[in-house]
Design a protein around this motif. Structure first.
Motif, PDB file in Angstrom:
ATOM      1  N   GLY A 356      37.922   0.056 -52.881  1.00 10.14           N
ATOM      2  CA  GLY A 356      37.023   0.731 -51.955  1.00 10.14           C
ATOM      3  C   GLY A 356      35.588   0.253 -52.016  1.00 10.14           C
ATOM      4  O   GLY A 356      34.683   0.882 -51.454  1.00 10.14           O
ATOM      5  N   ILE A 357      35.335  -0.884 -52.680  1.00  9.35           N
ATOM      6  CA  ILE A 357      33.990  -1.460 -52.782  1.00  9.35           C
ATOM      7  C   ILE A 357      34.078  -2.968 -52.575  1.00  9.35           C
ATOM      8  O   ILE A 357      35.159  -3.552 -52.629  1.00  9.35           O
ATOM      9  N   ALA A 358      32.922  -3.593 -52.352  1.00 11.60           N
ATOM     10  CA  ALA A 358      32.876  -5.033 -52.165  1.00 11.60           C
ATOM     11  C   ALA A 358      32.992  -5.747 -53.514  1.00 11.60           C
ATOM     12  O   ALA A 358      32.649  -5.181 -54.557  1.00 11.60           O
ATOM     13  N   PRO A 359      33.470  -6.992 -53.542  1.00  5.47           N
ATOM     14  CA  PRO A 359      33.542  -7.761 -54.790  1.00  5.47           C
ATOM     15  C   PRO A 359      32.141  -8.017 -55.348  1.00  5.47           C
ATOM     16  O   PRO A 359      31.126  -7.777 -54.677  1.00  5.47           O
ATOM     17  N   PRO A 360      32.037  -8.506 -56.591  1.00  2.00           N
ATOM     18  CA  PRO A 360      30.726  -8.796 -57.190  1.00  2.00           C
ATOM     19  C   PRO A 360      29.885  -9.718 -56.317  1.00  2.00           C
ATOM     20  O   PRO A 360      30.406 -10.628 -55.666  1.00  2.00           O
ATOM     21  N   ARG A 361      28.589  -9.489 -56.332  1.00  2.00           N
ATOM     22  CA  ARG A 361      27.671 -10.229 -55.477  1.00  2.00           C
ATOM     23  C   ARG A 361      27.722 -11.728 -55.748  1.00  2.00           C
ATOM     24  O   ARG A 361      27.570 -12.550 -54.834  1.00  2.00           O
ATOM     25  N   GLU A 362      27.929 -12.124 -56.999  1.00  2.00           N
ATOM     26  CA  GLU A 362      27.908 -13.546 -57.352  1.00  2.00           C
ATOM     27  C   GLU A 362      28.956 -14.332 -56.570  1.00  2.00           C
ATOM     28  O   GLU A 362      28.745 -15.499 -56.219  1.00  2.00           O
ATOM     29  N   MET A 363      30.101 -13.712 -56.282  1.00  2.00           N
ATOM     30  CA  MET A 363      31.141 -14.395 -55.526  1.00  2.00           C
ATOM     31  C   MET A 363      30.680 -14.641 -54.094  1.00  2.00           C
ATOM     32  O   MET A 363      30.872 -15.722 -53.539  1.00  2.00           O
ATOM     33  N   LYS A 364      30.036 -13.646 -53.509  1.00  2.00           N
ATOM     34  CA  LYS A 364      29.541 -13.797 -52.127  1.00  2.00           C
ATOM     35  C   LYS A 364      28.413 -14.818 -52.067  1.00  2.00           C
ATOM     36  O   LYS A 364      28.281 -15.552 -51.071  1.00  2.00           O
ATOM     37  N   GLU A 365      27.631 -14.925 -53.129  1.00  2.00           N
ATOM     38  CA  GLU A 365      26.520 -15.880 -53.141  1.00  2.00           C
ATOM     39  C   GLU A 365      27.005 -17.319 -53.055  1.00  2.00           C
ATOM     40  O   GLU A 365      26.355 -18.164 -52.444  1.00  2.00           O
ATOM     41  N   ILE A 366      28.153 -17.614 -53.675  1.00  2.00           N
ATOM     42  CA  ILE A 366      28.706 -18.970 -53.591  1.00  2.00           C
ATOM     43  C   ILE A 366      29.100 -19.291 -52.150  1.00  2.00           C
ATOM     44  O   ILE A 366      28.834 -20.383 -51.636  1.00  2.00           O
ATOM     45  N   VAL A 367      29.718 -18.326 -51.483  1.00  2.00           N
ATOM     46  CA  VAL A 367      30.120 -18.523 -50.092  1.00  2.00           C
ATOM     47  C   VAL A 367      28.888 -18.682 -49.203  1.00  2.00           C
ATOM     48  O   VAL A 367      28.845 -19.536 -48.309  1.00  2.00           O
ATOM     49  N   ASP A 368      27.866 -17.878 -49.442  1.00  2.00           N
ATOM     50  CA  ASP A 368      26.639 -17.975 -48.653  1.00  2.00           C
ATOM     51  C   ASP A 368      25.958 -19.321 -48.851  1.00  2.00           C
ATOM     52  O   ASP A 368      25.395 -19.901 -47.910  1.00  2.00           O
ATOM     53  N   ALA A 369      26.012 -19.839 -50.085  1.00  2.00           N
ATOM     54  CA  ALA A 369      25.412 -21.153 -50.355  1.00  2.00           C
ATOM     55  C   ALA A 369      26.132 -22.235 -49.557  1.00  2.00           C
ATOM     56  O   ALA A 369      25.503 -23.152 -49.018  1.00  2.00           O
ATOM     57  N   TYR A 370      27.423 -22.117 -49.459  1.00  2.00           N
ATOM     58  CA  TYR A 370      28.180 -23.082 -48.660  1.00  2.00           C
ATOM     59  C   TYR A 370      27.799 -22.966 -47.198  1.00  2.00           C
ATOM     60  O   TYR A 370      27.627 -23.986 -46.515  1.00  2.00           O
ATOM     61  N   ALA A 371      27.639 -21.756 -46.698  1.00  2.00           N
ATOM     62  CA  ALA A 371      27.274 -21.562 -45.297  1.00  2.00           C
ATOM     63  C   ALA A 371      25.912 -22.197 -45.006  1.00  2.00           C
ATOM     64  O   ALA A 371      25.717 -22.804 -43.949  1.00  2.00           O
ATOM     65  N   ARG A 372      24.980 -22.069 -45.955  1.00  2.00           N
ATOM     66  CA  ARG A 372      23.653 -22.656 -45.737  1.00  2.00           C
ATOM     67  C   ARG A 372      23.728 -24.190 -45.691  1.00  2.00           C
ATOM     68  O   ARG A 372      23.057 -24.834 -44.886  1.00  2.00           O
ATOM     69  N   VAL A 373      24.572 -24.761 -46.544  1.00  2.00           N
ATOM     70  CA  VAL A 373      24.739 -26.223 -46.553  1.00  2.00           C
ATOM     71  C   VAL A 373      25.316 -26.698 -45.210  1.00  2.00           C
ATOM     72  O   VAL A 373      24.909 -27.724 -44.658  1.00  2.00           O
ATOM     73  N   ARG A 374      26.278 -25.954 -44.677  1.00  2.00           N
ATOM     74  CA  ARG A 374      26.889 -26.325 -43.407  1.00  2.00           C
ATOM     75  C   ARG A 374      25.883 -26.269 -42.262  1.00  2.00           C
ATOM     76  O   ARG A 374      25.975 -27.031 -41.301  1.00  2.00           O
ATOM     77  N   GLN A 375      24.924 -25.349 -42.344  1.00  2.00           N
ATOM     78  CA  GLN A 375      23.938 -25.187 -41.278  1.00  2.00           C
ATOM     79  C   GLN A 375      22.861 -26.273 -41.311  1.00  2.00           C
ATOM     80  O   GLN A 375      22.237 -26.578 -40.293  1.00  2.00           O
ATOM     81  N   GLU A 376      22.619 -26.845 -42.489  1.00  2.00           N
ATOM     82  CA  GLU A 376      21.538 -27.826 -42.629  1.00  2.00           C
ATOM     83  C   GLU A 376      21.929 -29.200 -42.074  1.00  2.00           C
ATOM     84  O   GLU A 376      23.041 -29.541 -41.921  1.00  2.00           O
TER      85      GLU A 376
END
Length: 376
Positions: A356-376
């Motif tokens: 009933g909660i989101a996974p640890p933030r560190e896991m989402k941060e890795i995905v977000d870092a990938y998204a930023r690389v794709r946008q650049e």
């Protein structure tokens, strides 16, 4: 012992096959894949003696995969698994060793290993060693004891089985009389409990001798002692392991061997009241071993081994945050970004549904870092 790989695109069937094949005393499951392309990538390093291949799979059929296996792994015997008899002739066109109709059973696996053992005895072409003629004891993922002939040991009473299980947890250590009484007969009056203990020890000693298990129960001043002699088993190997301070190849091999031995909770499906603390302790020890192994493989850039071992752990404990995070780092480091994103999406969905909660933030941060690389 034969090194075995299983390739099956339906994950429930894959998990069932891992259990059925893994319980055969002549088999060691070194790889299990739902994606045939991933299996093909890993096969040269796993060097299996037997590959169980589903025939109908997306991306690459079992027949096509078999052709590729014949090219890269000449020593591997191919066994097809399918629900359809009409594939039999095509299967043998690619030099299949055998053919099993689903659902796979312990008897069908035994038939395969019996046939291969006969072939090994007739020829020195295979590089696999014959299984050692000694007893086998499995404590993780259930409780199974086989004698040196491979025959399953049947217990005269449930308490004989439970006493043996308890003593296996404390090998070569004195187990006090009252310690055993409290563990096995906690609600029985003392006189009757001690009488039952004596009778159960007698039955156990007789059984160990009859089946030549290479173990003995000795009487001490205050209790009893299980003497392991030259026999070893999965739980004892876990107890003997001392983590190395280096990343030497021999420590990686040792960790890999131990991780393969762990097939589930200690004495899984047994209702021993005394086992729960030990069960949790060995589960944590296993998690630490997998984490260390994954970290060492990651440092060596051995992506295939790291992914294989971490995925095997997560098949048992799918919501483990630390191991899931490490697997995502393996995907990221090996350039498999898309696979990492898909894994996180599946993990997030299951994790939210479970807790009933989101996974640890560190896991989402890795995905977000990938998204930023794709946008650049």
């Amino acid at each position: 012992m034969f090194r075995v790989v299983v390739v099956e695109d339906e994950k429930p069937i894959l998990e069932l096959m891992k259990v059925v094949v893994g319980r055969n005393p002549n088999c060691l499951v070194v790889g299990a894949f739902s994606n045939p392309l991933e299996a093909l990538e890993a096969l040269p390093s796993l060097k299996p003696d037997i590959a169980f291949l589903d025939i109908e799979m997306p991306k690459l059929s079992g027949l096509e995969l078999a052709h590729r296996v014949n090219e890269c792994c000449e020593q591997t015997r191919i066994v097809f698994t399918t629900a359809y008899k009409e594939y039999a002739l095509e299967a043998f066109d690619v030099f299949a060793f055998d053919y099993i109709l689903k659902p796979i059973t312990p008897a069908s696996v035994q038939r395969i290993t019996d046939r291969l053992l006969k072939e090994v005895k007739r020829s020195a072409l295979l590089t696999v060693d014959l299984p050692p003629q000694r007893a086998s004891i499995r404590c993780f993922g259930g409780f199974e004891v086989r004698n040196s002939k491979g025959t399953l040991v049947h217990w005269p009473t449930r308490k004989t089985e439970e006493l043996f299980a308890y003593l296996l947890c404390y090998p070569n250590q004195e187990a006090g009389k009252w310690q055993l009484v409290d563990a096995l007969w906690p609600d029985m009056d003392e006189e009757r409990a001690v009488h039952n203990l004596h009778n159960t020890v007698y039955r156990l000693k007789k059984l160990l001798k009859e089946h030549e298990l290479g173990l003995d129960v000795g009487k001490t001043g205050e209790g009893y002692l299980l003497v392991t002699l030259l026999t070893s088993y999965d739980l004892l190997e876990f107890q003997r392991y001392i983590p190395a301070l280096s990343d030497a190849q021999e420590d990686i091999a040792r960790l890999e061997s131990l991780c393969v031995m762990y097939q589930g909770h200690l004495f899984d499906r047994k209702d021993y009241l005394w086992k729960h603390r030990l069960e949790e302790e060995y589960c944590k020890r296993f998690m630490s071993m997998v984490h260390n192994l994954g970290r060492l493989c990651l440092a060596r850039e051995d992506w295939v081994s790291a992914e294989q071992r971490l995925s095997a752990y997560l098949a048992l404990y799918p919501f483990d945050e630390n191991i899931s995070l490490l697997l995502m780092k393996v995907y990221a480091s090996s350039g498999k970004w898309e696979r990492m994103v898909r894994y996180y999406a599946d993990f997030e969905k299951s994790y939210c549904r479970e807790y009933g909660i989101a996974p640890p933030r560190e896991m989402k941060e890795i995905v977000d870092a990938y998204a930023r690389v794709r946008q650049e």
